[in-house]
Design a protein around this motif. Structure first.
Motif, PDB file in Angstrom:
ATOM      1  N   GLY A  16      12.846  -4.516   0.835  1.00 43.25           N
ATOM      2  CA  GLY A  16      13.037  -3.140   1.270  1.00 43.25           C
ATOM      3  C   GLY A  16      11.812  -2.659   2.020  1.00 43.25           C
ATOM      4  N   GLY A  61       2.817  -3.150   8.971  1.00 36.75           N
ATOM      5  CA  GLY A  61       1.864  -2.088   8.663  1.00 36.75           C
ATOM      6  C   GLY A  61       0.827  -2.073   9.769  1.00 36.75           C
ATOM      7  N   ASN A 107      13.143  -9.422   7.040  1.00 39.60           N
ATOM      8  CA  ASN A 107      12.115 -10.457   7.185  1.00 39.60           C
ATOM      9  C   ASN A 107      12.635 -11.870   6.903  1.00 39.60           C
ATOM     10  N   GLY A 128       7.976  -7.529   2.447  1.00 35.79           N
ATOM     11  CA  GLY A 128       8.963  -6.937   3.343  1.00 35.79           C
ATOM     12  C   GLY A 128      10.333  -7.572   3.246  1.00 35.79           C
ATOM     13  N   PRO A 178       2.858   4.935   3.717  1.00 35.12           N
ATOM     14  CA  PRO A 178       2.522   3.501   3.726  1.00 35.12           C
ATOM     15  C   PRO A 178       1.515   3.081   4.797  1.00 35.12           C
ATOM     16  N   GLY A 209      -5.702  -8.468  -2.592  1.00 31.85           N
ATOM     17  CA  GLY A 209      -6.866  -8.517  -3.481  1.00 31.85           C
ATOM     18  C   GLY A 209      -8.109  -8.085  -2.733  1.00 31.85           C
ATOM     19  N   PRO A 258      -9.669  -5.185  -0.021  1.00 30.54           N
ATOM     20  CA  PRO A 258      -9.640  -6.339   0.875  1.00 30.54           C
ATOM     21  C   PRO A 258     -10.734  -6.205   1.940  1.00 30.54           C
ATOM     22  N   SER A 274     -10.520  -6.546   4.860  1.00 27.84           N
ATOM     23  CA  SER A 274      -9.922  -5.890   6.028  1.00 27.84           C
ATOM     24  C   SER A 274      -9.690  -4.403   5.784  1.00 27.84           C
TER      25      SER A 274
END
Ligand SMILES: Cc1cc2nc3c(=O)[nH]c(=O)nc-3n(C[C@H](O)[C@H](O)[C@H](O)COP(=O)(O)OP(=O)(O)OC[C@H]3O[C@@H](n4cnc5c(N)ncnc54)[C@H](O)[C@@H]3O)c2cc1C
Length: 497
Positions: free
Chosen positions: A216, A84, A465, A213, A124, A163, A146, A148
């Motif tokens: 899917g 992402g 992944n 990841g 996304p 979170g 978050p 961030s």
């Protein structure tokens, strides 16, 4: 501590020329990056002590391209890591040298925002904060926040079950999603969840939330929007003893108050944040608590009074109520910028993320301090105290390999300490590659086998992944034999592998 994929057997070799040829045939043409300079920005996520450039980066612009990329990778047996915004702190989006990095940063569309149904349907790559900004004119917002949030994507939030400071009252990402669309490695489009409160069948939306990841690619998300509370007040309480601050956290909740946020910072974190953002924190104290109460004005006033009583009873030296919105934002700015602030104290820092029962806060913080002394490293603590979600920040210098190893050993001990006291190795940052060994401490063999079976049901060839989140039993046996602290109860189970 970091997982070494070679322990679990070699991943398939990738023929770069063959992969580029196949991807170049996609229409409309797809942007691919492969030169050393182009790959460098993608060689790590927020866990920057570990770097490894991917073989190739793909930057799709539309859904069909993602489907075709997955088809090609499956046909050629190429591992795929989805990315992402790359702010993850557990190495989840760390690329594989023989794999493709699928970057979804161009999927930034807010497809629908329905104030009446209180939802937003988004792509996304949309930033977490952008959703609340788009909803603000309707008096609505997206609750999980978050620290961030100005950078991280909603796809990454769902994949990590992110979170934030307001999750104590409003829940994690999983509690704030309604539906999602995903693409499996086999190219199937799955619709998960829906607007109804309950749905028949297994809850695949919850399964994909926090799946890092591995199952899917999330291509669309419908989130719940909440009405913005009419009033929010913040209390800042300082303590001379960490133990008293820990006791205050447990007592606030047991007094029947669920604050919108309840955060704690220790002395080193306070000093760093104050020097960085001038939030107005007191400097000569062992800990501060930041407690936000929100709702209608009368409730907030009444809850403030109850919290104040608890804070006085538990020995708070000073309690300040933010005088206005600007001061409330300043108190939060110190907390939200605490990671970069602590980052100024040493060349590198390693952010841990474990959860413990609230009543063990003081004892665990004391134990972390003595573990830090043993490992001769400094640790700053800044965390979601109300959730018992710790974020010890270990300061070190990555240029000195021996310091990195010590930081890893200390981090592993802290996570295992969380398990020992009845908590967990992650509260919100996920497992990724960083904590894969500690999964062997948290879970027993049968549970890990079921995780692997779920993974295989969606991704039989293990291309999505690989090497993240779920360890092999062989890996656990090796880690258990080498590292696990003898006092850990789960250790006995490892011997059965
Ligand atoms: C300063 C700072 C503060 C932070 N504070 C918090 C905090 O308060 N709370 C919190 O929870 N986290 C926090 N984080 C961690 C991080 O921001 C979150 O984990 C966030 O959810 C990651 O989102 P991202 O878009 O950056 O994902 P990435 O880092 O790009 O990816 C994270 C994982 O999600 C997978 N992924 C990403 N997008 C998709 C998709 N579309 N489909 C399938 N899989 C996907 C990746 O493969 C990877 O495993 C913080 C990070 C930093 C640097």
């Amino acid at each position: 501590m970091l997982y070494d994929e070679h322990l679990d057997g070699a991943l398939p070799r990738t023929d770069l020329a063959e992969l580029v040829d196949a991807l170049s045939a996609i229409r409309p043409p797809l942007e691919l990056l492969s030169s050393r300079e182009e790959l460098t920005p993608y060689e790590c996520d927020g866990l920057s002590a570990y770097r490894s450039p991917p073989l190739l980066v793909a930057l799709p612009d539309d859904l069909e391209q993602i489907g075709e990329i997955l088809n090609i990778c499956r046909r050629l047996g190429v591992p795929v890591v989805t990315r992402g915004a790359g702010t993850g702190l557990s190495g989840g989006a760390m690329p594989l040298p023989q794999g493709l990095l699928l970057v979804l940063s161009r999927f930034k569309g807010i497809l629908e925002l329905d104030a009446e149904r209180c939802l937003a349907r988004v792509e996304p790559g949309v930033r977490n904060l952008a959703i609340s900004q788009a909803a603000a004119p309707h008096g609505l917002y997206y609750a999980p926040d978050p620290s961030s949030q100005i950078a991280c994507s909603i796809g990454g939030n769902m994949a990590e079950n992110a979170g934030g400071v307001h999750c104590l009252k409003y829940g994690l990402t999983v509690h704030n999603l309604l539906a999602a669309q995903v693409l499996t490695i086999e190219g199937e489009r799955l619709s998960l969840g829906g607007e109804a409160l309950d749905a028949p069948g297994f809850d695949l939306l919850a399964l994909f939330t926090g799946s890092e990841g591995m199952l899917g690619v999330i291509t669309e998300i419908t989130v719940k929007l909440l009405p913005k509370p009419p009033s929010a007040k913040v209390l800042l309480a300082s303590f001379d003893e960490l133990e008293d601050a820990g006791r205050a956290v447990a007592e606030i909740i047991s007094a029947g108050v669920i604050p919108a946020g309840l955060e704690m910072m220790d002395r080193l974190a306070i000093e760093a944040a104050e020097a960085f953002v001038h939030a107005g924190y007191p400097l000569d104290v062992s800990a501060i608590l930041i407690c936000e109460l929100d709702g209608v004005e009368a409730d907030v006033t009444e809850q403030c009074a109850r919290v104040r009583t608890v804070l006085e009873r538990t020995g708070s030296r000073e309690i300040r109520l933010a005088r206005d919105e600007a001061e409330r934002q300043r108190f939060w700015a110190g907390r939200k910028n605490a990671f970069p602030a602590v980052g100024r104290l040493a060349p590198d820092y390693y952010c841990m993320d474990g959860t413990i029962p609230r009543r063990r806060l003081a004892a665990v913080l004391e134990r972390i301090a003595s573990l830090a002394d043993e490992h001769q490293l400094r640790v700053a603590n800044v965390f979601h105290a109300g959730d018992g979600n710790l974020h010890p920040l270990i300061l070190f210098d990555a240029n000195q390999a021996e310091q990195l190893e010590r930081a890893e050993r200390l981090g592993a001990r802290i996570l295992e300490l969380c398990v020992e006291v009845g908590g967990s190795i992650t509260g919100e940052h996920g497992v990724g590659r960083e904590k894969i060994n500690q999964m062997c401490v948290q879970f027993r063999a049968p549970e890990l086998e079921h995780f692997r079976a779920v993974k295989a049901a969606f991704d039989p060839e293990g291309l999505l992944n690989p090497g993240k989140q779920v360890p092999t039993l062989a890996r656990c046996a090796e880690y258990g034999a080498m590292h696990v602290h003898a006092s850990n109860l789960a250790f006995a189970e490892l011997e059965r592998f």
